[in-house]
Design a protein around this motif. Sequence first.
Motif, PDB file in Angstrom:
ATOM      1  N   PHE A   6       0.856  -1.201   0.000  1.00 45.36           N
ATOM      2  CA  PHE A   6       0.000   0.000   0.000  1.00 45.36           C
ATOM      3  C   PHE A   6       0.882   1.237   0.000  1.00 45.36           C
ATOM      4  CE2 PHE A   6      -3.673  -2.426   1.035  1.00 45.36           C
ATOM      5  CZ  PHE A   6      -4.758  -1.600   0.791  1.00 45.36           C
ATOM      6  N   GLY A   9       5.117   5.578  -2.474  1.00 41.82           N
ATOM      7  CA  GLY A   9       5.977   6.730  -2.196  1.00 41.82           C
ATOM      8  C   GLY A   9       7.425   6.264  -2.078  1.00 41.82           C
ATOM      9  N   TYR A  10       8.227   7.048  -1.370  1.00 43.69           N
ATOM     10  CA  TYR A  10       9.658   6.734  -1.253  1.00 43.69           C
ATOM     11  C   TYR A  10       9.854   5.338  -0.661  1.00 43.69           C
ATOM     12  CZ  TYR A  10      10.666  11.496  -2.531  1.00 43.69           C
ATOM     13  OH  TYR A  10      10.751  12.658  -3.236  1.00 43.69           O
ATOM     14  N   VAL A  11       9.095   5.021   0.372  1.00 42.76           N
ATOM     15  CA  VAL A  11       9.288   3.723   1.038  1.00 42.76           C
ATOM     16  C   VAL A  11       8.600   2.589   0.279  1.00 42.76           C
ATOM     17  CG1 VAL A  11       8.722   2.417   3.127  1.00 42.76           C
ATOM     18  CG2 VAL A  11       9.741   4.670   3.309  1.00 42.76           C
ATOM     19  N   ASP A  30      -1.842   2.072  -5.096  1.00 44.39           N
ATOM     20  CA  ASP A  30      -1.884   3.493  -4.714  1.00 44.39           C
ATOM     21  C   ASP A  30      -3.218   4.068  -5.136  1.00 44.39           C
ATOM     22  OD1 ASP A  30      -1.134   6.379  -4.296  1.00 44.39           O
ATOM     23  OD2 ASP A  30       0.821   5.494  -3.932  1.00 44.39           O
ATOM     24  N   LYS A  35       0.788   8.383 -10.548  1.00 45.81           N
ATOM     25  CA  LYS A  35       1.986   7.640 -10.122  1.00 45.81           C
ATOM     26  C   LYS A  35       1.973   6.238 -10.727  1.00 45.81           C
ATOM     27  CE  LYS A  35       3.225   9.588  -5.626  1.00 45.81           C
ATOM     28  NZ  LYS A  35       3.464   9.317  -4.229  1.00 45.81           N
ATOM     29  N   VAL A  82       1.991   3.673   3.640  1.00 46.76           N
ATOM     30  CA  VAL A  82       1.363   4.964   3.347  1.00 46.76           C
ATOM     31  C   VAL A  82       1.951   6.038   4.285  1.00 46.76           C
ATOM     32  CG1 VAL A  82      -0.777   3.907   2.517  1.00 46.76           C
ATOM     33  CG2 VAL A  82      -0.554   4.472   4.951  1.00 46.76           C
ATOM     34  N   THR A  84       2.401   8.985   7.126  1.00 51.67           N
ATOM     35  CA  THR A  84       1.922   9.220   8.502  1.00 51.67           C
ATOM     36  C   THR A  84       2.328  10.645   8.895  1.00 51.67           C
ATOM     37  OG1 THR A  84       3.957   8.125   9.268  1.00 51.67           O
ATOM     38  CG2 THR A  84       1.938   6.827   9.345  1.00 51.67           C
ATOM     39  N   THR A 121       6.224   4.564   9.502  1.00 53.59           N
ATOM     40  CA  THR A 121       6.685   4.868  10.859  1.00 53.59           C
ATOM     41  C   THR A 121       5.470   5.256  11.701  1.00 53.59           C
ATOM     42  OG1 THR A 121       8.770   5.620   9.936  1.00 53.59           O
ATOM     43  CG2 THR A 121       8.252   6.336  12.187  1.00 53.59           C
ATOM     44  N   GLU A 153      11.366   0.769   8.482  1.00 56.43           N
ATOM     45  CA  GLU A 153      12.272   0.969   7.346  1.00 56.43           C
ATOM     46  C   GLU A 153      13.332   2.016   7.723  1.00 56.43           C
ATOM     47  OE1 GLU A 153      12.740  -0.707   4.551  1.00 56.43           O
ATOM     48  OE2 GLU A 153      14.460   0.629   4.543  1.00 56.43           O
ATOM     49  N   GLU A 157      16.806   8.582   2.162  1.00 57.36           N
ATOM     50  CA  GLU A 157      16.506   9.120   0.840  1.00 57.36           C
ATOM     51  C   GLU A 157      17.811   9.555   0.191  1.00 57.36           C
ATOM     52  OE1 GLU A 157      13.319  11.981   0.498  1.00 57.36           O
ATOM     53  OE2 GLU A 157      12.098  10.805   1.859  1.00 57.36           O
ATOM     54  N   CYS A 276      11.250  12.820   7.489  1.00 56.97           N
ATOM     55  CA  CYS A 276      11.294  11.919   8.650  1.00 56.97           C
ATOM     56  C   CYS A 276      11.745  12.578   9.952  1.00 56.97           C
ATOM     57  CB  CYS A 276      12.189  10.725   8.346  1.00 56.97           C
ATOM     58  SG  CYS A 276      11.457   9.655   7.112  1.00 56.97           S
ATOM     59  N   LYS A 279       9.403  15.207  11.657  1.00 57.37           N
ATOM     60  CA  LYS A 279       8.121  14.577  11.995  1.00 57.37           C
ATOM     61  C   LYS A 279       8.289  13.547  13.116  1.00 57.37           C
ATOM     62  CE  LYS A 279       6.627  11.295   8.998  1.00 57.37           C
ATOM     63  NZ  LYS A 279       6.380   9.996   9.592  1.00 57.37           N
ATOM     64  N   ARG A 342      10.360  18.190   1.436  1.00 58.05           N
ATOM     65  CA  ARG A 342       9.598  18.278   2.679  1.00 58.05           C
ATOM     66  C   ARG A 342      10.504  18.750   3.829  1.00 58.05           C
ATOM     67  NH1 ARG A 342       6.484  12.515   2.309  1.00 58.05           N
ATOM     68  NH2 ARG A 342       8.460  11.863   1.405  1.00 58.05           N
TER      69      ARG A 342
END
Length: 457
Positions: A6, A9-11, A30, A35, A82, A84, A121, A153, A157, A276, A279, A342
């Motif tokens: 699911f 994105g990057y992960v 997704d 994408k 997804v 968070t 995360t 994970e 990046e 990351c 956040k 980000r």
Amino acid sequence: MNLAVFGTGYVGLVSGVCLANTGKKVFCIDINEDKLQKIKNGIAPIYEPGLEDLLKKNKDRIVPTTDARSAIQQAEVVMIAVGTPFDGQHIDLSYIKQAAKEIGQAVKEMDSYVVVTVKSTVVPGTTMDVVRPIVLEESGKSEDEIGFCMNPEFLREGNAVEDFKEPDRIVLGVSSERAEEVMRRLYDGFPETDVMVTNPTTAEMVKYTANTLLALNISYANEIARICETLEDVDSEDVFAGVIKDKRVSPIINGERITPKLTTYLRAGCGFGGSCFPKDVKALASFARDRKVDGKLLDGLLHINKSQMEHIFELGLKKHGGEAKKVAILGTAFKPDTDDIRESPGIRLAEFALERGMEVHVHDYKALENTKAEYGEKLKYHEEPLAAVEGADIVYVATIWDDYLQIADEAYEARMADGGVMVDCRSLYKNRAEQPWRVRVGVGKKKQNQNSEVYAD
Ligand SMILES: NC(=O)c1ccc[n+]([C@@H]2O[C@H](COP(=O)([O-])OP(=O)(O)OC[C@H]3O[C@@H](n4cnc5c(N)ncnc54)[C@H](O)[C@@H]3O)[C@@H](O)[C@H]2O)c1
């Protein structure tokens, strides 16, 4: 083995592509059809070195889809990757809950055993107290039929593919031995590494603790640097060079000194950014508060990080006599080799300049498109760094793109406004200290002599 992921994105995408590379069939789910269309065409929707090549190489095993139900029903492992995001108080679990709901509904119609694994995360307790009840309730099944795992994970990046393909450890926070067996098979085909098997809540805590440790080192270095800036002729880099020689930090083994990579975080700069660190530190700080833990450290390191960016902005302004009309930001990506902006320090510097009514010109090698998508007409965009610098009163070099090293001081000076100054936010040009450039401001060091670039008061 079939896997459904699911989030692309990057992960999610990096995990999916790298796992496909070890022979698994991977359904990449997704809600963003643009994408998925790119992935279908062999184009990586994000920039990560090596990702697109690996995607093309494994395209027969990668199935991009919006049809979560069908993907889940063909999978032995369903991975949640997804976002968070932090909502100001807590991490927003709505995407996680939505994924858990869809998984439960799909699993209801399945006969085979499936492991639901959380890669996002999430704060301690989320896998067992949020994801598990939703999946069990929606599916009407028991834990004999569904396993749960929290598999944090650790990829960085800009280095994500290499990090995923050669992990330094794999943490499996599992709800049962059966779930562990399935997860170990998922990682078949990876180079031997430490596999830590634990419970899901410990795995969640490992991830937050790992990221806050790195952030802590950065803020510590920045606070020490701020003290050094008040001292005559003291460079924080020299200070840390002396500190890390402590054999408890850098041990001497068989006559050879081993310098841990962690010490590279002990460098003054313009603070940490990205999706990351900020956040995760905020999330753990607020989690601690909710649990009535009287901790000041996490809030303190966030405070240092925020004030460091303001301080760096002010350094340039001060050296330019307290005002400026035109500012150039070299690097809007939060670090090199990514297009991710980000919480990027470069972006924060651009915002400070905008708040003061300055004209802001930006350059980046990979992140211009993302910057433009967010800031539109507010900023001026340049494909060439020297074009961004043209006529600038202050140039902030915010991202350590190697190619900026190819630009000579004379080339900068020829394009900057008369009296223009540069702030070397991350000491990219520190090896040019042999020939100090009077217009450059360093970080974490006080003015050494009149012609020195290392000037900070
Ligand atoms: N980016 C990193 O370096 C990194 C490293 C380690 C862990 N993490 C964690 O991994 C998680 C994902 O981060 P990211 O940077 O990959 O996020 P991202 O924002 O790049 O990607 C998230 C993706 O999930 C998709 N999505 C949202 N809801 C969905 C749904 N219901 N069904 C299917 N797809 C859905 C979004 O469209 C998006 O493509 C976060 O929890 C983050 O903290 C990120």
